[in-house]
Write a protein that holds these residues in place. Sequence first.
Motif, mmCIF file in Angstrom:
data_model
loop_
_atom_site.group_PDB
_atom_site.id
_atom_site.type_symbol
_atom_site.label_atom_id
_atom_site.label_comp_id
_atom_site.label_asym_id
_atom_site.label_seq_id
_atom_site.Cartn_x
_atom_site.Cartn_y
_atom_site.Cartn_z
ATOM 1 N N ILE A 265 0.855 -1.189 0.000
ATOM 2 C CA ILE A 265 0.000 0.000 0.000
ATOM 3 C C ILE A 265 0.894 1.243 0.000
ATOM 4 C CG2 ILE A 265 -1.853 1.228 1.183
ATOM 5 C CD1 ILE A 265 -2.588 -1.399 2.561
ATOM 6 N N PRO A 266 0.715 2.149 -0.963
ATOM 7 C CA PRO A 266 1.560 3.344 -1.006
ATOM 8 C C PRO A 266 1.278 4.275 0.175
ATOM 9 C CG PRO A 266 -0.184 3.501 -2.637
ATOM 10 C CD PRO A 266 -0.266 2.114 -2.069
ATOM 11 N N VAL A 267 2.252 5.151 0.428
ATOM 12 C CA VAL A 267 2.231 5.962 1.644
ATOM 13 C C VAL A 267 2.348 7.441 1.308
ATOM 14 C CG1 VAL A 267 3.575 6.556 3.716
ATOM 15 C CG2 VAL A 267 3.191 4.150 3.110
ATOM 16 N N TYR A 268 1.541 8.245 1.993
ATOM 17 C CA TYR A 268 1.770 9.685 2.085
ATOM 18 C C TYR A 268 2.423 9.939 3.448
ATOM 19 C CZ TYR A 268 -0.815 11.318 -2.028
ATOM 20 O OH TYR A 268 -1.226 11.581 -3.322
ATOM 21 N N ALA A 269 3.618 10.513 3.424
ATOM 22 C CA ALA A 269 4.354 10.800 4.661
ATOM 23 C C ALA A 269 4.447 12.305 4.857
ATOM 24 C CB ALA A 269 5.751 10.194 4.610
ATOM 25 N N VAL A 270 4.322 12.739 6.100
ATOM 26 C CA VAL A 270 4.278 14.166 6.379
ATOM 27 C C VAL A 270 5.586 14.867 6.015
ATOM 28 C CG1 VAL A 270 5.053 13.962 8.777
ATOM 29 C CG2 VAL A 270 3.560 15.865 8.121
ATOM 30 N N GLY A 271 6.717 14.178 6.169
ATOM 31 C CA GLY A 271 8.010 14.796 5.886
ATOM 32 C C GLY A 271 9.036 13.786 5.440
ATOM 33 N N ASP A 272 10.239 14.284 5.195
ATOM 34 C CA ASP A 272 11.295 13.427 4.654
ATOM 35 C C ASP A 272 11.710 12.325 5.627
ATOM 36 O OD1 ASP A 272 11.231 15.059 2.459
ATOM 37 O OD2 ASP A 272 13.025 16.204 2.992
ATOM 38 N N THR A 273 11.779 12.649 6.914
ATOM 39 C CA THR A 273 12.196 11.643 7.895
ATOM 40 C C THR A 273 11.210 10.486 7.937
ATOM 41 O OG1 THR A 273 13.282 13.339 9.236
ATOM 42 C CG2 THR A 273 12.769 11.252 10.309
ATOM 43 N N THR A 274 9.928 10.814 7.950
ATOM 44 C CA THR A 274 8.896 9.773 7.979
ATOM 45 C C THR A 274 8.892 8.982 6.679
ATOM 46 O OG1 THR A 274 7.575 11.194 9.421
ATOM 47 C CG2 THR A 274 6.446 9.354 8.379
ATOM 48 N N ALA A 275 9.077 9.678 5.559
ATOM 49 C CA ALA A 275 9.129 8.986 4.267
ATOM 50 C C ALA A 275 10.321 8.039 4.208
ATOM 51 C CB ALA A 275 9.204 10.008 3.137
ATOM 52 N N SER A 276 11.458 8.470 4.728
ATOM 53 C CA SER A 276 12.645 7.607 4.732
ATOM 54 C C SER A 276 12.416 6.363 5.578
ATOM 55 C CB SER A 276 13.856 8.384 5.255
ATOM 56 O OG SER A 276 14.180 9.456 4.391
ATOM 57 N N ALA A 277 11.725 6.531 6.708
ATOM 58 C CA ALA A 277 11.422 5.376 7.557
ATOM 59 C C ALA A 277 10.516 4.390 6.827
ATOM 60 C CB ALA A 277 10.772 5.842 8.855
ATOM 61 N N LEU B 67 0.729 18.193 3.924
ATOM 62 C CA LEU B 67 0.281 16.849 3.561
ATOM 63 C C LEU B 67 -1.088 16.903 2.884
ATOM 64 C CD1 LEU B 67 0.662 13.658 5.662
ATOM 65 C CD2 LEU B 67 -1.598 14.247 4.821
ATOM 66 N N LEU B 68 -2.010 17.638 3.477
ATOM 67 C CA LEU B 68 -3.350 17.753 2.895
ATOM 68 C C LEU B 68 -3.303 18.436 1.533
ATOM 69 C CD1 LEU B 68 -5.291 18.771 6.130
ATOM 70 C CD2 LEU B 68 -5.470 16.588 4.910
ATOM 71 N N ALA B 69 -2.436 19.444 1.412
ATOM 72 C CA ALA B 69 -2.317 20.141 0.132
ATOM 73 C C ALA B 69 -1.783 19.207 -0.954
ATOM 74 C CB ALA B 69 -1.405 21.356 0.290
ATOM 75 N N ARG B 70 -0.836 18.336 -0.591
ATOM 76 C CA ARG B 70 -0.278 17.412 -1.579
ATOM 77 C C ARG B 70 -1.317 16.380 -2.007
ATOM 78 N NH1 ARG B 70 4.728 15.449 -3.496
ATOM 79 N NH2 ARG B 70 4.135 14.027 -5.181
ATOM 80 N N ILE B 71 -2.074 15.860 -1.072
ATOM 81 C CA ILE B 71 -3.124 14.894 -1.416
ATOM 82 C C ILE B 71 -4.158 15.546 -2.331
ATOM 83 C CG2 ILE B 71 -5.035 13.536 -0.467
ATOM 84 C CD1 ILE B 71 -3.284 13.040 2.004
ATOM 85 N N ARG B 72 -4.487 16.780 -2.019
ATOM 86 C CA ARG B 72 -5.458 17.515 -2.836
ATOM 87 C C ARG B 72 -4.905 17.747 -4.241
ATOM 88 N NH1 ARG B 72 -5.330 21.893 -0.092
ATOM 89 N NH2 ARG B 72 -6.592 21.032 1.601
ATOM 90 N N ALA B 73 -3.633 18.141 -4.316
ATOM 91 C CA ALA B 73 -3.024 18.418 -5.619
ATOM 92 C C ALA B 73 -2.896 17.158 -6.466
ATOM 93 C CB ALA B 73 -1.653 19.057 -5.423
ATOM 94 N N ASP B 74 -2.702 16.016 -5.822
ATOM 95 C CA ASP B 74 -2.564 14.750 -6.547
ATOM 96 C C ASP B 74 -3.912 14.158 -6.962
ATOM 97 O OD1 ASP B 74 0.144 14.947 -6.263
ATOM 98 O OD2 ASP B 74 0.325 13.437 -4.675
ATOM 99 N N ASN B 75 -4.996 14.762 -6.489
ATOM 100 C CA ASN B 75 -6.333 14.194 -6.739
ATOM 101 C C ASN B 75 -6.389 12.726 -6.327
ATOM 102 O OD1 ASN B 75 -7.570 16.552 -7.874
ATOM 103 N ND2 ASN B 75 -6.412 16.179 -9.767
ATOM 104 N N ALA B 76 -5.746 12.439 -5.202
ATOM 105 C CA ALA B 76 -5.688 11.058 -4.725
ATOM 106 C C ALA B 76 -7.075 10.580 -4.308
ATOM 107 C CB ALA B 76 -4.722 10.955 -3.555
ATOM 108 N N ILE B 77 -7.314 9.308 -4.520
ATOM 109 C CA ILE B 77 -8.618 8.700 -4.236
ATOM 110 C C ILE B 77 -8.496 7.779 -3.025
ATOM 111 C CG2 ILE B 77 -10.447 7.223 -5.169
ATOM 112 C CD1 ILE B 77 -9.589 8.122 -7.955
#
Length: 299
Positions: free
Chosen positions: A130-142, A160-170
């Motif tokens: 399952i793909p992940v949205y991570a709040v920042g680089d440290t969390t994404a690296s983990a 994070l919310l702005a990125r999800i909105r911009a990606d039109n994620a479902i």
Amino acid sequence: MCHSSARWRLPCRHSCFPVPGSSGCLPWYRVRFRPLRVCAAPSITGRAIPQQRSGPLPPTILITRPEPGAGSFIAALRGLPGGDLPVVLSPVLRIEPQGELPDLEGVRWLIFTSQQGVFRYAELTARRDIPVYAVGDTTASAAEAAGMRAISCGGDARDLLARIRADNAIGPMLHLRGAHAAADVAGALRAEGIAATDAVLYVQKRLSLTEEARACLNGDAPVIAPVFSPRSAAALLEGAAPRAPLVILAISRAAADRVPQGAASACIVADRPDAAGMLRAWPAALAEAYRLEGTKSAQ
């Protein structure tokens, strides 16, 4: 007269005194005595004598972050100017498991707002698809280190919310978090029409400062205290009134706002709410600590 090979000995029964370098003695009336020199005792006034300092006291770094984040941040500091200063480690929060992982059937995205959530998820399941949205680089690296594909939103919950909105994620999306969350991410997503739920996987328990940390805050040397969350900022200074010049290095404005008024001499806020932002703000915090010590020494 006394006859002995000893160089010095007690007077004999004839009240003679030994002669240095000789085997004989002299009667007491032929011995020349030097007058005893008596020194006056020093007077005691009851006032403490101030100790002279050779220079400004170096700052101490007070780390209140729990492991494993504490060790990695200290290691990163060692590569920066001033990073070799004394370090006092006193976590104010302890991470404990809490809750269970919900059913992942149908979940399109996982959301993590801390690396602690990633660690707990990796302990509970072997699923890494399952793909992940991570709040920042440290969390994404983990997340990537655990074998997941992660998108770093490079900031805080708003980013994070702005990125999800911009990606039109479902959705459906699942936010895996701690018991104390800085923002209601799932609620904000639902308000925008995106199916989202959340689940608590860990809790942060408050810890008291160690004796060494309290002594540090009540000493004379400046203290630089990095704080990585609003909750840790509040826990650090709860019921405390530091006497030492204290510089707070805050990961975000929200964390800085939790520092009680007047408790810190200065507060430096990172330009981005992550470990990299904290490291970029380190030189400013270090300079402020030395400035405070210089002002204090001149008084």
